[in-house]
Write a protein that holds these residues in place. Structure first.
Motif, PDB file in Angstrom:
ATOM      1  N   ARG A  38       0.823  -1.235   0.000  1.00  0.00           N
ATOM      2  CA  ARG A  38       0.000   0.000   0.000  1.00  0.00           C
ATOM      3  C   ARG A  38       0.842   1.264   0.000  1.00  0.00           C
ATOM      4  NH1 ARG A  38      -4.751  -0.719   3.875  1.00  0.00           N
ATOM      5  NH2 ARG A  38      -5.301  -2.833   3.330  1.00  0.00           N
ATOM      6  N   GLN A  39       1.927   1.248  -0.815  1.00  0.00           N
ATOM      7  CA  GLN A  39       2.754   2.453  -0.944  1.00  0.00           C
ATOM      8  C   GLN A  39       2.002   3.554  -1.677  1.00  0.00           C
ATOM      9  OE1 GLN A  39       6.201   0.769  -2.828  1.00  0.00           O
ATOM     10  NE2 GLN A  39       5.352   0.753  -4.874  1.00  0.00           N
ATOM     11  N   ARG A  42      -3.628   6.501   0.648  1.00  0.00           N
ATOM     12  CA  ARG A  42      -4.048   7.685   1.391  1.00  0.00           C
ATOM     13  C   ARG A  42      -2.958   8.414   2.148  1.00  0.00           C
ATOM     14  NH1 ARG A  42      -8.933   4.533   4.044  1.00  0.00           N
ATOM     15  NH2 ARG A  42      -7.367   2.925   3.687  1.00  0.00           N
ATOM     16  N   TYR A  47      -2.011  11.411  -4.070  1.00  0.00           N
ATOM     17  CA  TYR A  47      -3.055  10.395  -4.262  1.00  0.00           C
ATOM     18  C   TYR A  47      -4.426  10.972  -3.910  1.00  0.00           C
ATOM     19  CZ  TYR A  47      -5.962   6.282  -3.245  1.00  0.00           C
ATOM     20  OH  TYR A  47      -6.986   5.366  -3.207  1.00  0.00           O
ATOM     21  N   ARG A  51      -7.695  11.276  -6.381  1.00  0.00           N
ATOM     22  CA  ARG A  51      -8.889  10.506  -6.046  1.00  0.00           C
ATOM     23  C   ARG A  51     -10.100  11.367  -5.679  1.00  0.00           C
ATOM     24  NH1 ARG A  51      -9.427   5.921  -3.590  1.00  0.00           N
ATOM     25  NH2 ARG A  51     -11.570   6.601  -3.703  1.00  0.00           N
ATOM     26  N   MET A  56     -13.344   4.470  -5.356  1.00  0.00           N
ATOM     27  CA  MET A  56     -12.191   3.572  -5.436  1.00  0.00           C
ATOM     28  C   MET A  56     -12.266   2.650  -6.658  1.00  0.00           C
ATOM     29  SD  MET A  56      -9.374   2.409  -4.094  1.00  0.00           S
ATOM     30  CE  MET A  56      -8.427   0.898  -4.255  1.00  0.00           C
ATOM     31  N   SER A  86      -4.761  -1.426  -7.547  1.00  0.00           N
ATOM     32  CA  SER A  86      -6.055  -2.067  -7.782  1.00  0.00           C
ATOM     33  C   SER A  86      -6.560  -2.555  -6.431  1.00  0.00           C
ATOM     34  CB  SER A  86      -5.872  -3.240  -8.760  1.00  0.00           C
ATOM     35  OG  SER A  86      -7.139  -3.718  -9.172  1.00  0.00           O
ATOM     36  N   ASP A  87      -7.381  -3.573  -6.430  1.00  0.00           N
ATOM     37  CA  ASP A  87      -7.817  -4.157  -5.161  1.00  0.00           C
ATOM     38  C   ASP A  87      -8.104  -5.636  -5.390  1.00  0.00           C
ATOM     39  OD1 ASP A  87      -8.701  -3.191  -2.284  1.00  0.00           O
ATOM     40  OD2 ASP A  87     -10.056  -4.789  -2.907  1.00  0.00           O
ATOM     41  N   GLY A 104     -13.269   3.623   4.514  1.00  0.00           N
ATOM     42  CA  GLY A 104     -13.142   3.372   5.945  1.00  0.00           C
ATOM     43  C   GLY A 104     -13.653   2.011   6.374  1.00  0.00           C
ATOM     44  N   PHE A 215      -2.059 -12.264  -2.118  1.00  0.00           N
ATOM     45  CA  PHE A 215      -2.386 -11.734  -0.788  1.00  0.00           C
ATOM     46  C   PHE A 215      -3.385 -12.660  -0.111  1.00  0.00           C
ATOM     47  CE2 PHE A 215      -0.973  -7.656  -2.615  1.00  0.00           C
ATOM     48  CZ  PHE A 215      -0.351  -7.042  -1.537  1.00  0.00           C
ATOM     49  N   SER A 217      -4.380 -12.252   3.128  1.00  0.00           N
ATOM     50  CA  SER A 217      -4.275 -11.431   4.326  1.00  0.00           C
ATOM     51  C   SER A 217      -4.896 -12.070   5.554  1.00  0.00           C
ATOM     52  CB  SER A 217      -4.905 -10.071   4.065  1.00  0.00           C
ATOM     53  OG  SER A 217      -4.238  -9.447   2.992  1.00  0.00           O
ATOM     54  N   HIS A 330       2.961  -5.102   7.104  1.00  0.00           N
ATOM     55  CA  HIS A 330       1.643  -5.044   6.478  1.00  0.00           C
ATOM     56  C   HIS A 330       1.597  -3.689   5.781  1.00  0.00           C
ATOM     57  CE1 HIS A 330      -2.964  -6.093   6.847  1.00  0.00           C
ATOM     58  NE2 HIS A 330      -2.509  -6.143   5.613  1.00  0.00           N
TER      59      HIS A 330
HETATM   60  O1  CP3 Z   1      -0.292  -1.996  -2.185  1.00  0.00           O
HETATM   61  C1  CP3 Z   1      -0.646  -1.135  -3.012  1.00  0.00           C
HETATM   62  O2  CP3 Z   1      -0.198   0.045  -3.001  1.00  0.00           O
HETATM   63  C2  CP3 Z   1      -1.570  -1.556  -4.133  1.00  0.00           C
HETATM   64  C3  CP3 Z   1      -2.939  -1.338  -3.926  1.00  0.00           C
HETATM   65  C4  CP3 Z   1      -3.769  -2.278  -3.071  1.00  0.00           C
HETATM   66  C5  CP3 Z   1      -5.010  -1.837  -2.547  1.00  0.00           C
HETATM   67  N1  CP3 Z   1      -5.613  -2.910  -1.975  1.00  0.00           N
HETATM   68  C6  CP3 Z   1      -5.535  -0.459  -2.659  1.00  0.00           C
HETATM   69  C7  CP3 Z   1      -6.592  -0.026  -1.743  1.00  0.00           C
HETATM   70  C8  CP3 Z   1      -3.627  -3.620  -2.756  1.00  0.00           C
HETATM   71  C9  CP3 Z   1      -2.467  -4.562  -3.059  1.00  0.00           C
HETATM   72  C10 CP3 Z   1      -4.814  -4.010  -2.059  1.00  0.00           C
HETATM   73  C11 CP3 Z   1      -5.067  -5.385  -1.608  1.00  0.00           C
HETATM   74  C12 CP3 Z   1      -6.105  -5.614  -0.602  1.00  0.00           C
HETATM   75  N2  CP3 Z   1      -7.361  -5.118  -0.567  1.00  0.00           N
HETATM   76  C13 CP3 Z   1      -5.968  -6.541   0.449  1.00  0.00           C
HETATM   77  C14 CP3 Z   1      -4.748  -7.361   0.711  1.00  0.00           C
HETATM   78  C15 CP3 Z   1      -3.670  -6.555   1.290  1.00  0.00           C
HETATM   79  C16 CP3 Z   1      -3.847  -6.229   2.761  1.00  0.00           C
HETATM   80  O3  CP3 Z   1      -3.894  -5.037   3.068  1.00  0.00           O
HETATM   81  O4  CP3 Z   1      -3.945  -7.162   3.563  1.00  0.00           O
HETATM   82  C17 CP3 Z   1      -7.168  -6.543   1.166  1.00  0.00           C
HETATM   83  C18 CP3 Z   1      -7.459  -7.341   2.402  1.00  0.00           C
HETATM   84  C19 CP3 Z   1      -8.050  -5.645   0.514  1.00  0.00           C
HETATM   85  C20 CP3 Z   1      -9.455  -5.316   0.889  1.00  0.00           C
HETATM   86  C21 CP3 Z   1      -9.557  -3.864   1.183  1.00  0.00           C
HETATM   87  N3  CP3 Z   1      -9.693  -2.901   0.211  1.00  0.00           N
HETATM   88  C22 CP3 Z   1      -9.438  -3.198   2.431  1.00  0.00           C
HETATM   89  C23 CP3 Z   1      -9.286  -3.874   3.760  1.00  0.00           C
HETATM   90  C24 CP3 Z   1      -9.507  -1.817   2.183  1.00  0.00           C
HETATM   91  C25 CP3 Z   1      -9.369  -0.683   3.173  1.00  0.00           C
HETATM   92  C26 CP3 Z   1     -10.651  -0.121   3.630  1.00  0.00           C
HETATM   93  C27 CP3 Z   1     -10.455   1.258   4.236  1.00  0.00           C
HETATM   94  O5  CP3 Z   1     -10.959   2.221   3.648  1.00  0.00           O
HETATM   95  O6  CP3 Z   1      -9.760   1.370   5.256  1.00  0.00           O
HETATM   96  C28 CP3 Z   1      -9.677  -1.655   0.796  1.00  0.00           C
HETATM   97  C29 CP3 Z   1      -9.764  -0.373   0.075  1.00  0.00           C
HETATM   98  C30 CP3 Z   1      -8.465   0.042  -0.531  1.00  0.00           C
HETATM   99  N4  CP3 Z   1      -7.693  -0.744  -1.342  1.00  0.00           N
HETATM  100  C31 CP3 Z   1      -7.860   1.319  -0.406  1.00  0.00           C
HETATM  101  C32 CP3 Z   1      -6.690   1.292  -1.171  1.00  0.00           C
HETATM  102  C33 CP3 Z   1      -5.700   2.421  -1.412  1.00  0.00           C
HETATM  103  C34 CP3 Z   1      -8.429   2.491   0.386  1.00  0.00           C
HETATM  104  C35 CP3 Z   1      -9.547   3.102  -0.356  1.00  0.00           C
HETATM  105  C36 CP3 Z   1      -9.309   4.500  -0.806  1.00  0.00           C
HETATM  106  O7  CP3 Z   1      -8.171   4.975  -0.992  1.00  0.00           O
HETATM  107  O8  CP3 Z   1     -10.339   5.188  -1.053  1.00  0.00           O
END
Ligand code: CP3
Length: 356
Positions: A38-39, A42, A47, A51, A56, A86-87, A104, A215, A217, A330
């Motif tokens: 997640r480099q 937010r 970023y 956004r 998302m 991506s996600d 969130g 992943f 997780s 993480h």
């Molecule tokens: O690592 C990176 O920089 C690449 C981008 C990435 C995202 N999600 C962007 C994201 C990657 C690799 C993921 C994988 C992901 N998504 C995982 C596995 C990695 C981990 O963290 O364990 C999981 C469990 C998810 C499911 C998910 N999507 C969660 C738990 C969340 C966070 C919810 C929140 O808002 O706190 C997301 C949303 C998400 N995915 C965001 C980002 C940047 C935040 C949404 C936003 O920026 O509006």
């Protein structure tokens, strides 16, 4: 899906001799390669600007935006690898599963999967579903030059948990209830998500991603016996198909101290370790594989000298492994100060490695 394209991590690739790919293969490196889960996201003001007003999932499906967001941390930090923005739920969205990523909260699924009929209704992923991914990866690889691009997918267990629970879960109770109580539904679901993950990784590598990360997780919620019986075979199937592409495979989960041996055996070239398990303990468990990790992500909130002293310990411990890729244990916490990550990157890349 054809796998005839040249291996994007192979000798003809500009990223072939990068520190990241060399470490993943267990070769000598000029410095310990570093990137952060997640480099992009937010913690970066650039970023948040891009956004603004864009949901998302819409951002994830817009190739120009994906290229820009993926490049942001590469430009800012000079990290040794980019991770595709991506996600893990994106492939489900692409085939038409009704879901959203709620700010969130995380992924929320409108109609949770509970029965065999629910599983059968999920379409198989084809490259046509994710043309925007192919376009974004191609654009990125062109911009990245010698910096490798990590493609990724969610592992079957972690994605299944979102589908079965309908959203984020601490206990994964409904997911495990299916695993224990309806093995034929569980098996069908895991196979389907596994095929989807493998096809998704194939698309990313065919478009030029030079490594992949799976992943899982939430795998740390499982006992070793349940992981081995109900989950590992499905992750193994994904990693086997990814292995046929020739690129290094990273396998990561959180709270997996009890599973590190099994996660390595599932077919990883690199095992990602969360911050709870010291690398000294993790390395003997993962066999002859590289490791990735594992600074506690909260250490970036400590004074810089405290953070770098702990980073040095991680680097020193990592030297006992076949290869070591530095990362946090993480994802980057959104409140992280990007300047502190810049200092951490510089410290890791400048840390002298005496010959082993
Ligand atoms: O690592 C990176 O920089 C690449 C981008 C990435 C995202 N999600 C962007 C994201 C990657 C690799 C993921 C994988 C992901 N998504 C995982 C596995 C990695 C981990 O963290 O364990 C999981 C469990 C998810 C499911 C998910 N999507 C969660 C738990 C969340 C966070 C919810 C929140 O808002 O706190 C997301 C949303 C998400 N995915 C965001 C980002 C940047 C935040 C949404 C936003 O920026 O509006």
């Amino acid at each position: 899906m054809s796998t005839a394209a040249a291996d994007p991590s192979g000798p003809t690739s500009p990223a072939h001799d990068s520190a990241f790919l060399r470490a993943a293969r267990g070769q000598d490196v000029p410095h310990t390669p570093v990137w952060f889960m997640r480099q992009a996201g937010r913690s970066l003001p650039e970023y948040l600007r891009v956004r603004e007003g864009v949901a998302m999932l819409d951002a994830c499906m817009d190739p120009e935006m994906v290229v820009e967001i993926t490049m942001q941390p590469v430009r800012r930090y000079g990290v040794d690898a980019a991770i595709f923005f991506s996600d893990i739920v994106l492939p489900l969205k692409a085939v038409g599963v009704d879901l959203d990523i709620v700010p969130g909260v995380g992924p929320v699924v409108a109609e949770p999967v509970r029965t065999l009929a629910d599983v059968e209704r999920i379409p198989e992923l084809t490259p046509e579903h994710v043309g925007f991914i192919t376009e974004a990866v191609r654009g990125l690889v062109g911009e990245l030059g010698s910096t490798p691009l990590i493609g990724f997918a969610g592992a079957p267990f972690t994605v299944a948990s979102y589908l079965v629970e309908g959203g984020p879960s601490k206990e994964h109770a409904k997911t495990k209830a299916m695993m224990f109580g309806a093995p034929e539904v569980w098996d069908a679901l895991m196979r389907k998500i596994g095929r989807m993950a493998a096809s998704y990784l194939e698309v990313q590598v065919a478009a030029g991603a030079s490594a992949v990360q799976l992943f899982d997780s939430w795998a740390g919620a499982l006992t070793p016996a349940d992981y081995a019986e109900h989950v590992a075979p499905h992750s193994t199937a994904v990693l086997e198909r990814a292995g046929a592409l020739g690129v290094p495979r990273i396998h990561f989960g959180v709270g997996t101290a009890n599973l590190l041996d099994l996660m390595g055996e599932a077919g990883a070239d690199v095992v990602g370790v969360d911050w709870r398990t010291p690398l000294e303990r993790a390395i003997p468990l993962v066999g002859d594989r590289a490791v990735q990790g594992n600074l506690d992500p909260t250490l970036v909130f400590a004074p810089t000298d405290v953070m770098t002293a702990r980073a040095a310990q991680v680097i020193e411990a990592g030297r006992a492994a076949r290869g070591h890729i530095f990362n946090l244990g993480h994802g980057v916490i959104p409140a992280t100060d990007p300047d502190q990550l810049a200092r951490l990157t510089e410290f890791v890349q400048g840390y002298p490695l005496e010959p082993r």
